[in-house]
Design a protein around this motif. Structure first.
Motif, PDB file in Angstrom:
ATOM      1  N   VAL A  32       6.297 -19.314  23.069  1.00 46.05           N
ATOM      2  CA  VAL A  32       5.426 -20.559  23.765  1.00 46.05           C
ATOM      3  C   VAL A  32       4.448 -20.665  23.242  1.00 46.05           C
ATOM      4  N   THR A  33       3.482 -19.653  23.093  1.00 42.78           N
ATOM      5  CA  THR A  33       2.152 -20.066  22.352  1.00 42.78           C
ATOM      6  C   THR A  33       2.519 -20.879  20.975  1.00 42.78           C
ATOM      7  N   LEU A  34       3.146 -20.326  20.335  1.00 40.29           N
ATOM      8  CA  LEU A  34       3.229 -20.906  18.796  1.00 40.29           C
ATOM      9  C   LEU A  34       3.965 -22.279  19.085  1.00 40.29           C
ATOM     10  N   ALA A  35       4.858 -22.494  20.167  1.00 36.10           N
ATOM     11  CA  ALA A  35       5.228 -23.971  20.210  1.00 36.10           C
ATOM     12  C   ALA A  35       4.324 -24.831  20.530  1.00 36.10           C
ATOM     13  N   ALA A  36       3.335 -24.269  21.529  1.00 32.58           N
ATOM     14  CA  ALA A  36       2.323 -25.248  21.903  1.00 32.58           C
ATOM     15  C   ALA A  36       1.343 -25.665  20.835  1.00 32.58           C
ATOM     16  N   VAL A  37       0.743 -24.515  19.931  1.00 33.43           N
ATOM     17  CA  VAL A  37       0.047 -24.924  18.887  1.00 33.43           C
ATOM     18  C   VAL A  37       0.686 -25.839  17.877  1.00 33.43           C
ATOM     19  N   LYS A  58      -2.495 -34.137  16.910  1.00 30.42           N
ATOM     20  CA  LYS A  58      -3.610 -34.183  16.585  1.00 30.42           C
ATOM     21  C   LYS A  58      -3.957 -35.225  15.560  1.00 30.42           C
ATOM     22  N   PRO A  59      -4.832 -36.376  15.892  1.00 29.00           N
ATOM     23  CA  PRO A  59      -5.203 -37.355  14.979  1.00 29.00           C
ATOM     24  C   PRO A  59      -5.688 -36.678  13.558  1.00 29.00           C
TER      25      PRO A  59
END
Length: 357
Positions: free
Chosen positions: A70-75, A82-83
């Motif tokens: 889940v963390t890797l997916a969020a990052v 991110k612009p």
């Protein structure tokens, strides 16, 4: 001896609607335990049962693995959304810094703070002769200082003789300083009774004295004491304003060359005016026009001119440390050449029997 089977392990499906009881040897009914076709475990159920057993056996590592995923997916989602970074040039960076500095509220200067602390205690001292007319003949009048014409309304220059051209208060410098009064100087209030310290050469130069307070009110005043060796006079007004505010007297004990000071007064009748400088020296001497000598003076370089005499010299705390008394100009002109002198406040306060501490 043959045992009678209680149930059957046969995996053969029985016909739909058939009874679970069968007859053996056509006599004894026996219960058949084989599940019906719709009750047999499917492949999906067996797989789910296997995962449950695996999860129960390895619950901790499985949760850690799920959290990491889940963390890797969020990052990854953040990086994808991110612009892209902006490349700022040195010129843009400098412009941004300048804009921030310009928009930031600037604190008031030390000079303005100390001016605000003492200005309500500063008075204008006017000397006049009631027997003389207010206007003097041009031949008898002292030479007028040069006045640079200022642009008037619609860009038209004002004439130098127009009083409004020299003083925004509506009174001309020449009229105030040279014609109406025989002497113009400054004084400072030092107590609640309205006692004013000024120079003797200001207060003693006219038959009558009139003081103007900070609020614009005026009062006749009289000399109640003097110390000629320090060129000091003590005057007392007949009427004092309700909101009288005496100055705070300081001390020269901790005064050193280079310390910031400010002179406040009415140079050439214009004011109150403030000029800032530093202490140039201590324990100086000055010879007056009548050959008398003033000693133990404070030398300073804050601009002072005729009209500043008797005004306060204040330090960076807003305390009065001296009374402006003289300027030195080797050319003989009565204009400031960078050297002024003030009587220490200890001598001035001693003239009225008060301690500055």
């Amino acid at each position: 001896m043959n045992r009678r089977p209680v149930y059957s392990r046969s995996g053969k499906p029985r016909a739909a609607g058939a009874s679970p009881w069968v007859e053996k040897d056509g006599v004894t009914p026996v219960f058949v335990d084989g599940p019906a076709e719709d009750e047999a475990p499917t492949l999906r159920q067996r797989a789910a049962s296997g995962w449950q057993r695996l999860y129960a056996r390895h619950q901790g590592p499985v949760l850690v693995a799920i959290s990491a995923l889940v963390t890797l997916a969020a990052v990854g989602a953040y990086d994808a959304l991110k612009p892209p970074p902006q490349n700022i040039t040195p010129g843009q960076f400098k412009a941004s810094v300048n804009q921030i500095v310009d928009e930031r509220p600037r604190p008031p200067s030390t000079a303005s703070l100390v001016y605000g602390k003492v200005i309500r205690s500063v008075v204008r001292v006017n000397g006049y002769d009631p027997d003389e007319p207010e206007k003097k003949d041009d031949a008898a009048a002292p030479p007028k200082p040069p006045v640079t014409p200022l642009p008037g309304p619609q860009g038209a220059p004002n004439e130098p003789d127009n009083p409004a051209a020299q003083n925004p208060d509506g009174k001309g410098v020449e009229e105030d300083f040279h014609e109406k009064f025989t002497a113009v100087g400054t004084g400072v209030i030092i107590d609640d009774q309205g006692t004013i310290l000024t120079n003797l050469h200001v207060a003693g130069a006219a038959k009558k004295l009139r003081v103007t307070f900070f609020d614009g009110s005026e009062s006749e005043a009289r000399i109640v004491g003097a110390r000629p060796e320090n060129d000091l006079a003590i005057i007392l007004p007949d009427v004092i304003p309700d909101d009288l505010q005496p100055a705070t007297l300081g001390s020269t004990a901790n005064l050193h060359p280079g310390d910031e000071v400010e002179a406040i007064g009415f140079p050439f009748g214009i004011g109150p005016s403030a000029s800032s400088g530093v202490v140039s020296g201590l324990r100086r001497s000055f010879e007056q026009g009548d050959k008398s000598r003033l000693t133990n003076l404070i030398q300073f370089d804050a601009a002072a001119n005729p009209g500043n005499s008797g005004g306060p010299l204040i330090d960076a705390n807003g305390d009065v440390v001296g009374i402006v008394t003289a300027i030195l100009n080797p050319s003989g002109l009565r204009t400031f050449a960078g050297i002024g002198f003030a009587v220490p406040i200890e001598s001035a306060a001693g003239a009225v029997g008060e301690s500055p501490l």
